[in-house]
Design a protein around this motif. Structure first.
Motif, PDB file in Angstrom:
ATOM      1  N   ASP A  14      -2.462  -3.600  17.042  1.00  0.00           N
ATOM      2  CA  ASP A  14      -3.129  -4.343  17.083  1.00  0.00           C
ATOM      3  C   ASP A  14      -2.876  -5.027  18.483  1.00  0.00           C
ATOM      4  O   ASP A  14      -1.713  -5.696  18.678  1.00  0.00           O
ATOM      5  CB  ASP A  14      -2.681  -5.422  16.081  1.00  0.00           C
ATOM      6  CG  ASP A  14      -4.531  -6.520  16.351  1.00  0.00           C
ATOM      7  OD1 ASP A  14      -5.867  -5.977  16.516  1.00  0.00           O
ATOM      8  OD2 ASP A  14      -4.272  -7.423  16.847  1.00  0.00           O
ATOM      9  N   GLN A  39       0.835  -7.350  17.151  1.00  0.00           N
ATOM     10  CA  GLN A  39       1.547  -6.729  15.503  1.00  0.00           C
ATOM     11  C   GLN A  39       1.714  -5.192  15.534  1.00  0.00           C
ATOM     12  O   GLN A  39       0.270  -4.804  16.284  1.00  0.00           O
ATOM     13  CB  GLN A  39       0.430  -7.716  14.686  1.00  0.00           C
ATOM     14  CG  GLN A  39       1.078  -8.243  14.311  1.00  0.00           C
ATOM     15  CD  GLN A  39      -0.497  -9.380  13.406  1.00  0.00           C
ATOM     16  OE1 GLN A  39      -0.906  -8.964  12.656  1.00  0.00           O
ATOM     17  NE2 GLN A  39       0.138 -10.995  12.939  1.00  0.00           N
ATOM     18  N   TRP A  50       1.905  -2.804  12.400  1.00  0.00           N
ATOM     19  CA  TRP A  50       2.190  -2.619  10.846  1.00  0.00           C
ATOM     20  C   TRP A  50       1.934  -0.718  10.119  1.00  0.00           C
ATOM     21  O   TRP A  50       1.890   0.262  10.992  1.00  0.00           O
ATOM     22  CB  TRP A  50       0.478  -2.409  10.320  1.00  0.00           C
ATOM     23  CG  TRP A  50       0.534  -4.148  10.263  1.00  0.00           C
ATOM     24  CD1 TRP A  50      -0.880  -4.861  11.141  1.00  0.00           C
ATOM     25  CD2 TRP A  50      -0.026  -5.038   8.941  1.00  0.00           C
ATOM     26  NE1 TRP A  50      -0.645  -6.649  11.299  1.00  0.00           N
ATOM     27  CE2 TRP A  50       0.049  -6.621   9.910  1.00  0.00           C
ATOM     28  CE3 TRP A  50       0.703  -4.900   8.055  1.00  0.00           C
ATOM     29  CZ2 TRP A  50       0.159  -7.106   8.839  1.00  0.00           C
ATOM     30  CZ3 TRP A  50       0.390  -6.519   7.571  1.00  0.00           C
ATOM     31  CH2 TRP A  50       0.296  -7.377   7.295  1.00  0.00           C
ATOM     32  N   ALA A 100       2.651  -1.884   2.326  1.00  0.00           N
ATOM     33  CA  ALA A 100       2.378  -2.312   4.171  1.00  0.00           C
ATOM     34  C   ALA A 100       2.626  -3.504   4.609  1.00  0.00           C
ATOM     35  O   ALA A 100       3.011  -4.373   4.054  1.00  0.00           O
ATOM     36  CB  ALA A 100       0.638  -2.491   4.193  1.00  0.00           C
ATOM     37  N   HIS A 101       3.527  -2.713   5.887  1.00  0.00           N
ATOM     38  CA  HIS A 101       4.945  -3.894   5.904  1.00  0.00           C
ATOM     39  C   HIS A 101       4.478  -4.392   7.756  1.00  0.00           C
ATOM     40  O   HIS A 101       3.368  -3.452   8.372  1.00  0.00           O
ATOM     41  CB  HIS A 101       5.666  -2.998   6.788  1.00  0.00           C
ATOM     42  CG  HIS A 101       6.903  -2.272   5.019  1.00  0.00           C
ATOM     43  ND1 HIS A 101       7.165  -3.300   4.524  1.00  0.00           N
ATOM     44  CD2 HIS A 101       6.808  -1.298   4.699  1.00  0.00           C
ATOM     45  CE1 HIS A 101       7.820  -2.425   3.763  1.00  0.00           C
ATOM     46  NE2 HIS A 101       7.660  -1.463   3.759  1.00  0.00           N
ATOM     47  N   LEU A 102       4.334  -5.600   8.251  1.00  0.00           N
ATOM     48  CA  LEU A 102       4.968  -6.281   8.733  1.00  0.00           C
ATOM     49  C   LEU A 102       5.626  -5.894  10.093  1.00  0.00           C
ATOM     50  O   LEU A 102       6.829  -6.765   9.549  1.00  0.00           O
ATOM     51  CB  LEU A 102       3.936  -7.347   8.970  1.00  0.00           C
ATOM     52  CG  LEU A 102       3.360  -8.311  10.362  1.00  0.00           C
ATOM     53  CD1 LEU A 102       2.350  -7.634  11.693  1.00  0.00           C
ATOM     54  CD2 LEU A 102       3.155  -9.874  10.368  1.00  0.00           C
TER      55      LEU A 102
END
Length: 288
Positions: free
Chosen positions: A236, A241, A243, A255-257
């Protein structure tokens, strides 16, 4: 042999009434973007930088192991003008246009193959686009690693032009090669490479600000580790970020940040769940 997951306490929702299926989100409606587009198994798509076309990868049959094609369709059309750009006897999972595509014409694909028989490899492959089409003769393998199962191969350019690449554990079940917590192996990781410069004998170089460039225990391409099969990736640009979407072993999907230098636990853990707890962890604590 693997350990079954134990449940974590369920979070409680503060909403009295959730808006969603079957209600649908307020103010939005689903429309078919290309009413005449004949496509049965789309895998991924991306708008071309010129804005005129949308490129997409589709599977030609044979189930999840079927061969794939790269096609394009006019972004503002009805789908009747779709056409094939490349046919592959490989799996293709992702595509990413270089941030300076207008200057260099580079487009990158995350792939795995050959389909015919092992040994198989996941690869970052680059083509040069000429007259709107990728030139087959320009195909260049930028990076590859052995993989036959959880293949990763998702791509995303960061805001600084560095390329993020995912790799799965390369097996079909339970991290049989035990690479998730092995920092020296390229598998089960998120990698970060510089495709605009090259080290001797390579088509890329390791960015000097990668987290483990001064740690002899690690492959220096590693950005984060301990992932089973992160096969979706998005950056993003507004927030900075990164993801990743990951397939869990049995009951869980994630779903990993993705954070710089983080260890996500596979295969001692499966996401936030204990998995094979007798397997030693890597040199960093797990980010649940």
């Amino acid at each position: 042999v693997f350990a079954s997951a134990s449940s974590l306490p369920a979070a409680t929702a503060a909403n009295i009434r959730l808006i969603g299926s079957p209600d649908g989100p307020g103010g939005y409606a689903v429309v078919r973007a290309w009413p005449q587009l004949d496509v049965s198994a789309p895998v991924t798509l991306a708008p071309a930088p010129d804005g005129a076309w949308t490129w997409y990868v589709t599977q030609r049959g044979g189930g999840r192991d079927g061969a794939m094609s790269l096609r394009r369709v006019r972004s503002g059309g009805d789908g009747t003008d779709s056409e094939t750009l490349l046919d592959w006897d490989e799996q293709a999972y992702s595509l990413a246009f270089h941030p300076r595509f207008a200057e260099n014409g580079f487009v990158y694909f995350g792939m795995n193959g050959p389909r015919a028989a092992p040994p198989r490899f996941s690869r970052v492959v680059r083509y040069t686009v000429r007259d709107g089409r990728p030139d087959p003769a320009s195909r260049t393998v930028i990076l590859e690693w052995p993989s036959d199962g959880h293949n990763g191969a998702a791509l995303a350019f960061g805001g600084d032009g560095r390329l993020f690449v995912t790799s799965g554990d390369g097996s079909s079940h339970s991290d049989v090669h035990r690479v998730g917590q092995n920092p020296a192996d390229l598998r089960a990781k998120v990698l970060r490479i510089d495709v605009d410069h090259a080290s001797p004998g390579k088509h890329y170089r390791v960015p000097p600000d990668n987290p483990f460039v001064d740690d002899g225990r690690f492959a220096h391409e590693v950005w984060a580790y301990g992932l089973r099969n992160p096969w979706r990736l998005t950056y993003d640009a507004t927030s900075g970020q990164l993801w990743a979407g990951e397939n869990g072993q049995d009951a869980w999907e994630f779903a990993h940040l993705v954070r710089r230098g983080a260890n996500y636990g596979w295969s001692t853990y499966d996401g936030g769940q204990p998995f094979i707890t007798t397997r030693p962890l890597g040199p960093h604590p797990v980010t649940p």
